[in-house]
Design an enzyme around this catalytic site. Structure first.
Site, PDB file in Angstrom:
ATOM      1  N   CYS A  84      39.652  35.659  29.358  1.00  9.57           N
ATOM      2  CA  CYS A  84      40.832  34.845  28.833  1.00  9.57           C
ATOM      3  C   CYS A  84      40.951  33.325  29.059  1.00  9.57           C
ATOM      4  CB  CYS A  84      41.986  35.561  29.342  1.00  9.57           C
ATOM      5  SG  CYS A  84      43.511  35.570  28.367  1.00  9.57           S
TER       6      CYS A  84
ATOM      7  N   HIS B  34      39.676  33.615  25.687  1.00  9.05           N
ATOM      8  CA  HIS B  34      40.505  33.894  24.931  1.00  9.05           C
ATOM      9  C   HIS B  34      40.536  32.749  23.468  1.00  9.05           C
ATOM     10  CE1 HIS B  34      44.748  34.306  23.055  1.00  9.05           C
ATOM     11  NE2 HIS B  34      44.657  35.573  23.729  1.00  9.05           N
TER      12      HIS B  34
ATOM     13  N   GLU C 111      45.206  41.675  33.118  1.00  5.00           N
ATOM     14  CA  GLU C 111      43.911  41.377  33.467  1.00  5.00           C
ATOM     15  C   GLU C 111      43.528  41.453  34.908  1.00  5.00           C
ATOM     16  OE1 GLU C 111      43.863  38.342  29.576  1.00  5.00           O
ATOM     17  OE2 GLU C 111      43.759  37.350  31.711  1.00  5.00           O
TER      18      GLU C 111
END
Lengths: 199, 199
Positions: free
Chosen positions: A115, A134, A16
């Site tokens: 996330c 997430h 990420e």
């Protein structure tokens, strides 16, 4: 040239972080990474150079240390909080990171969270608005926010996303917001996504 | 536990490197990165710790230095050559990397190449077979190989791919080949790809 500050800590999800940094640079954004130390460490020390041991063991050397005075919205157009459980916890619980997020929003600059990084929207006490994260931290966010399960959610200046698998559309959306949709299309081609990729 | 050696050099494409390393670790593969110095540097020096300045400016600290004797197919099940024009040039022109690739193939171990990393198939003088690469280096490969434009091409033990946009299916294919298709599916879910992602 637009500029972005991307935070990194021990435990940050390296895909990420890297997909966001690299894609922003491809888009023509000046990217800077800043290391956030764990405030719970008994004796936080500044090692030189700073290094972050990421969630799956990749070691990344950030460009600089996080510091509230040198990381503000007067210097950057975008602040990014990546995921990775431990890294996101370090960032979201850091009082100066919380303050920084509020300053970016107040100054009408962009804030991106992906996330578990979306937990920082809660700890920074951002107002109720559309958001994603997430799936593993949905339960911690669905009361305070209008929780969506889209790959990327743009809510005014807050851009949120879900995980490594959505990091490309997250980063491409940030390029589009900073540099325009033409630039997004320009850089997408040479990245060679498979046919029918939905972003 | 299967093991993988992933090469890295100055100019390596950091998304291709990181997506491969991280996804392999998620799959249960022990991943090790090894820094390949540019043999054209007048006075190559071993700085400690080794650091690679990647193609878009991310600095990564490799786990170890590349050395023919400690990187062989007796120690690892998979060798990966990432792209990034400068990094791939350093690796593909390095005589010991060329020798290493041949040893992996001879010992029936896997070799993965992505993006410009596929140039190493040519410099290592691998036999004519199906292969893909980044479109920008197709012209350098299409005479010697059966050039395909699929996101991932598996030709016996040689696995090739196209660019950052195909790095996820490339890495997931390597997980499948080392750990099985069930493991691939297990790790795919938590990565949260957007609906209808074609891999």
């Amino acid at each position: 040239m637009p500029s972005a500050l991307i935070l990194i800590a021990d435990g940050t999800e390296e895909m990420e972080f890297t997909i966001t940094y690299d894609t922003l640079v491809r888009g023509g954004v000046k990217a800077t990474s800043a290391y956030v130390p764990d405030v719970n460490t008994a004796t936080p020390q500044r090692v030189s150079p700073p290094t972050a041991k990421c969630s799956r063991g990749v070691h990344i050397m950030p460009d600089t240390y996080f510091d509230l005075s040198s990381c503000g919205p007067d210097l950057y157009d975008l602040l990014v909080i990546p995921g990775g459980a431990k890294g996101a916890e370090t960032m979201s619980k850091h009082p100066s990171v919380q303050e920084l997020i509020r300053r970016y929003i107040e100054r009408n600059k962009l804030v991106g969270m992906i996330c578990a990084g979306s937990l920082a929207a809660k700890t920074a006490k951002l107002p109720r608005q559309p958001l994603t994260s997430h799936p593993s931290v949905k339960v911690e966010l669905e009361q305070e926010f209008e929780y969506l399960e889209e790959p990327v959610v743009v809510s005014n200046n807050l851009v949120t996303s879900r995980g490594p698998g959505t990091a490309f559309p997250f980063a491409l959306t940030l390029v589009e917001l900073l540099c325009g949709s033409e630039r997004r299309e320009e850089i997408r081609g040479p990245m060679v996504f498979p046919p029918h990729t939905p972003f």
